[in-house]
Design an enzyme around this catalytic site. Sequence first.
Site, PDB file in Angstrom:
ATOM      1  N   GLU A   1     -65.472  37.997  -8.939  1.00  0.00           N
ATOM      2  CA  GLU A   1     -65.602  38.079 -10.398  1.00  0.00           C
ATOM      3  C   GLU A   1     -66.477  39.238 -10.848  1.00  0.00           C
ATOM      4  O   GLU A   1     -67.696  39.195 -10.671  1.00  0.00           O
ATOM      5  CB  GLU A   1     -66.222  36.756 -10.917  1.00  0.00           C
ATOM      6  CG  GLU A   1     -66.357  36.700 -12.428  1.00  0.00           C
ATOM      7  CD  GLU A   1     -66.893  35.361 -12.946  1.00  0.00           C
ATOM      8  OE1 GLU A   1     -67.471  34.602 -12.148  1.00  0.00           O
ATOM      9  OE2 GLU A   1     -66.727  35.095 -14.140  1.00  0.00           O
TER      10      GLU A   1
ATOM     11  N   GLU B   1     -64.366  27.970 -18.361  1.00  0.00           N
ATOM     12  CA  GLU B   1     -65.791  28.114 -18.047  1.00  0.00           C
ATOM     13  C   GLU B   1     -66.447  28.510 -19.356  1.00  0.00           C
ATOM     14  O   GLU B   1     -66.385  29.678 -19.770  1.00  0.00           O
ATOM     15  CB  GLU B   1     -66.040  29.163 -16.957  1.00  0.00           C
ATOM     16  CG  GLU B   1     -67.514  29.151 -16.542  1.00  0.00           C
ATOM     17  CD  GLU B   1     -67.882  30.217 -15.534  1.00  0.00           C
ATOM     18  OE1 GLU B   1     -67.899  29.924 -14.336  1.00  0.00           O
ATOM     19  OE2 GLU B   1     -68.164  31.365 -15.964  1.00  0.00           O
TER      20      GLU B   1
END
Lengths: 271, 271
Positions: free
Chosen positions: A154, A248
């Site tokens: 990420e 998220e």
Amino acid sequence: MISSAVTISLVEQARGGPFVLWDDLAAGVRLAKELGYDAVEIFAPGPDAVDRGQFKSLLEETGLKCAAVGTGAGMVISQLSLTDTEAAKRQAAIDFVKSMIDFGGEFSAPAIIGSMQGRWTTDLPKDKALELLGEALSELGEYAKQYNVPLIYEPLNRYETNLCNTMADGVQLIESQSISNVVLLADLFHMNIEETCIAQGLKDGGRHIGHVHFVDSNRRPAGNGHMKYEPIVSALKEINYQAYASAEAFPWPDPTAAAKQTIEMFQKLFR
Amino acid sequence: MISSAVTISLVEQARGGPFVLWDDLAAGVRLAKELGYDAVEIFAPGPDAVDRGQFKSLLEETGLKCAAVGTGAGMVISQLSLTDTEAAKRQAAIDFVKSMIDFGGEFSAPAIIGSMQGRWTTDLPKDKALELLGEALSELGEYAKQYNVPLIYEPLNRYETNLCNTMADGVQLIESQSISNVVLLADLFHMNIEETCIAQGLKDGGRHIGHVHFVDSNRRPAGNGHMKYEPIVSALKEINYQAYASAEAFPWPDPTAAAKQTIEMFQKLFR
């Protein structure tokens, strides 16, 4: 087809962080099912924090999948980084991620490398840090193959790392070091800060994108900020993205409302 | 009418930071004039870093104004914070800002409180920190009156402070403590991260907004990110904003090009 997922955090030290559901794995999985999610993404303190038998039963009971498992607790709790200047601490970081790959692997879920990527510093120049990160991702991507899952990397916004901030940075890291079995996570909150154009960022990531964090510009659940989703949905279609849009996001205004809001936006945009 | 300004940094320790022009005050002021700016905003290491006679001559020569002076060097160089838990260090922070108000005042320019606002911590609860900040802003706002300028207070994004992140937070601070002669700085980069809707954030700030940092979503010069400026321009018109749109942005791709890009966008949007 894009599938929906919602985050469940079991990490007390991450309280206040961008996870939708908290504390109770069983209650979280059942709520996700009730609201119509396809999967849950688990943020756990470590590989042994979850009773694997119980989790397996919950997934069987509900028919839900495990979309991914986070590794950030390695940083939050133990300050482990894949780019630590000390070889022994880098090894501890790699060992921790392997243990999380083993945990996720049991549920066919990939592990995510976010904050454990660390940073370059005056003691560790950027090119050396990227080399260390690339070596770690290579080793961990190889390791994940035994479970037929990739490793997810990420890029984060500038305040959380100075290694890779954009999808283009992530592609450059993966391709320049010929790293295999590692895919990119496109987190829309980070992309709102970093990408010149979010839709173009998704196209820059292209076939390398293997996971999406579906969230709004202020990290609240989708629909609570100023994110323009239509070009994002089009870009994901254009790159033929077929994995998860996983929430998220902050549990705002509360966990249940946040989970409900996200799945409603998901259905509106992706169904 | 909204006026244009461009930042000039003289702070070596802030290298890499979001300032358009660097190092050479005279060259910066003359370039700003040449490109058609109305004013310059100065980021200096301290009140004595600028030769006041020379600066006065430069402003007279070019007809430019000084839009504002930053105080962030107090934090960057000396770690001074208006919410330090030690009273003596808070006093040093207040004294530093007063010296910057004196410096700016000579050029009818207000001082800006950004990073010097500090943060709340486990040792200093949020309500106590906001009380200390309010007291400091009150005292400094009073102090600025002698120069017929306000004090400018800047809400910052969550990574830079945990005190006030949105325009609504700033209004709440000012109104709840009846602070006078303090106006808010609306920085579009911070607002892209924090506001549910940037235009609505400007309306939330309303008559309290006294300065704008005109920049894009990625902190590059306006036009290099994904900021939608039309609703911003409309909101500024709606609140009858009449002060500066000042370029606090990265010198991307280089200082001169960044200054040129900003003034072109300014003229397109505000003229």
